[in-house]
Enzyme design. Structure first.
Site, PDB file in Angstrom:
ATOM      1  N   ASP A   1     -53.053  23.426  99.088  1.00  9.99           N
ATOM      2  CA  ASP A   1     -52.963  24.778  99.648  1.00  9.99           C
ATOM      3  C   ASP A   1     -51.500  25.203  99.538  1.00  9.99           C
ATOM      4  O   ASP A   1     -50.803  24.766  98.625  1.00  9.99           O
ATOM      5  CB  ASP A   1     -53.487  24.805 101.087  1.00  9.99           C
ATOM      6  CG  ASP A   1     -54.056  26.160 101.475  1.00  9.99           C
ATOM      7  OD1 ASP A   1     -53.336  27.163 101.333  1.00  9.99           O
ATOM      8  OD2 ASP A   1     -55.209  26.232 101.923  1.00  9.99           O
TER       9      ASP A   1
ATOM     10  N   HIS B   1     -51.190  27.036  96.586  1.00 13.77           N
ATOM     11  CA  HIS B   1     -51.553  28.456  96.578  1.00 13.77           C
ATOM     12  C   HIS B   1     -50.297  29.329  96.546  1.00 13.77           C
ATOM     13  O   HIS B   1     -50.346  30.455  96.074  1.00 13.77           O
ATOM     14  CB  HIS B   1     -52.395  28.792  97.809  1.00 13.77           C
ATOM     15  CG  HIS B   1     -53.751  28.178  97.775  1.00 13.77           C
ATOM     16  ND1 HIS B   1     -54.702  28.390  98.765  1.00 13.77           N
ATOM     17  CD2 HIS B   1     -54.345  27.343  96.881  1.00 13.77           C
ATOM     18  CE1 HIS B   1     -55.799  27.728  98.471  1.00 13.77           C
ATOM     19  NE2 HIS B   1     -55.611  27.078  97.344  1.00 13.77           N
TER      20      HIS B   1
END
Length: 476
Positions: A295, A329
């Site tokens: 992430d 991300h």
């Protein structure tokens, strides 16, 4: 003769004073003055952070009954070593080379948990070992839940240091399936975090301001614990160690002050495996680290929705430097749990590069989160490639349904300087502000972006200030 001498002296003094006055009136160019002042402020933040010091006393966990076979449960041995160190005034709890299985580790004031080279701390896969529940947080909302793997509550002067590895042992067979995604091992029909008794219940407690002591989760629920969570702590040092296979967020200082994260490696590709999430925290220095995550590499938070507004502690004075961002991300991200606001973030001298890195700098919020972001300064960044954008600002962020409310976010003073990008992805710059609250004062100075499919996509923003900036070879 005297009159002529006096005239010459007065003339000399006149031109000297005039010259000094003229020089004093010459202003340093605004952008140059701003950069000098800004990063001097970043240096002062670093200087003022208290890095904990510890007495020169060692407590080897082997002396408390630890067994380095990767199978024996060392929870009590590690707990005894930490308690002895704390009770005797502090020092270093040493984990020597070897594989040590354990349940949750709870740090105490004045304790440095030190992993020697070759030390591997393996956290048990048995979720029941992380009970009883403790005061913790999940996606910006406080609750009583499984203990984080490493936890400290209202402690002062704590550290985790060394060259060893913390392995959370999370995988497709434990912890990760609770996220509800098949690629992380979820099987249709099994309980998962989006079920009514999990996140929807916690969200309702947030809206209704249910006391945290009554927000009881843990066994029978599917909300994963963070890896390392100092909660309401001061003077924290995390140095040299590696974190891998996390259940959820990896390093999560919440309501903390004076944090140094130096030379840490996060290599963890599970769901929501953010590398570092300072939340409601201030005076944070993240340096010399490597983030390779499932992430966001770094995600700065400040509470979700009503809870964040009630707590009302902005995250501020955060310096990120000399770091490497690989998969993730986003490289440095602000949001989406951002309801108390974020200000004074400084990012410099970092490398960001991976075909799986989606954005370099990202700000995300919506009108349920609201909040503010102000004073973000980015300097001397090298980006190899990103998938989506070099800078993305989105005030319509939504991963769940019904993300519109009455709290209009404000975003201003976002400055990028000396940024080189080889492959800018889908967009060079992607900004989506709100008509009722446009993004303000965004600037690019000495920024050069190559390979962006769409150079600019900007909605509801003041005109961007460009200085010596090119995208795909075109000067803006």
């Amino acid at each position: 003769m005297k009159t002529r001498l006096r005239f010459r002296i007065y003339t000399f003094l006149f031109f000297l004073i005039a010259g000094l006055a003229l020089n004093a009136c010459k202003e340093t160019p605004k952008d140059q003055k701003e950069v000098v002042d800004v990063f001097a402020t970043a240096d002062k933040i670093i200087k003022d952070i208290i890095v904990p010091q510890f007495p020169d006393k060692n407590y080897n966990i082997m002396d408390f009954g630890a067994v380095a076979d990767g199978v024996s449960d060392n929870t009590q041995a590690i707990k005894l070593a930490i308690e002895s160190c704390h009770n005797e005034g502090g020092g270093k709890v040493i984990v020597p080379a070897g594989n040590f299985l354990t349940g949750p580790i709870h740090l105490r004031s004045n304790v440095n948990l030190h992993l020697e080279e070759g030390a591997v701390v393996l956290f048990t896969k048995d979720s029941k070992a992380y009970l009883p529940v403790v005061h913790t947080s999940y996606e910006g909302v406080e609750l009583m839940n499984y203990s984080p793997l490493i936890y400290a509550y209202k402690q002062k002067n704590i550290a985790v240091t060394g060259k060893g590895i913390f392995d959370g042992q999370a995988s497709e067979t434990n912890w990760w399936p609770w996220c509800g995604a098949e690629r992380y091992g979820y099987v249709d029909g099994e309980p998962q975090q989006k079920d009514d008794h999990n996140l929807p219940r916690l969200r309702k407690m947030n809206e209704e301001a249910t006391p945290v002591s009554e927000r009881l989760f843990g066994e029978g629920y599917q909300l994963r614990p963070s890896f390392f969570e100092p909660f309401e702590c001061e003077n924290i040092l995390i140095k040299g160690v590696t974190f891998t296979n996390a259940p959820f967020w990896v390093i999560h200082p919440i309501k903390c002050n004076s944090i140094t994260i130096d030379g840490v490696t996060v290599q963890s590709h599970g769901p929501n495996n953010d590398g570092c999430d300072p939340e409601y925290s201030k005076n944070v220095h993240i340096t010399n680290c490597v983030f390779d995550t499932g992430d966001d590499c770094i995600a700065i938070k400040s509470g979700r929705n009503d809870e964040g507004r009630r707590v009302n502690i902005p995250s501020e004075n955060i310096v990120v430097e000399n770091c490497e961002m690989k998969d993730g991300h986003g490289g440095v991200v602000i949001g989406s749990e951002i309801s108390a606001g974020v200000r004074n973030v400084y990012v410099r001298n970092c490398n960001m590069d991976s075909p799986n890195l989606e954005r370099a700098i990202r700000i995300k919020t919506n009108t349920l989160r609201g909040g503010f972001v102000e004073n973000v300064f980015v300097k001397n960044i090298k980006v190899g490639q990103v998938k989506e954008a070099v800078l993305k600002i989105n005030t319509y962020y939504a991963i769940y349904a019904n993300q519109e409310g009455n709290f209009i976010p404000t975003i201003k003073n976002i400055h990028l300087e000396d940024v080189e990008v080889e492959n800018g992805g889908e967009y060079g710059i992607l900004i989506k502000g709100r008509a009722e609250s446009p993004v303000e004062n965004v600037s690019f100075t000495n920024v050069h972006i190559k390979g962006a499919k769409t150079p600019l996509s900007v909605e509801n923003s003041q005109p961007i200030i460009f200085k010596n900036t090119t995208i795909n070879g075109v000067e803006y």
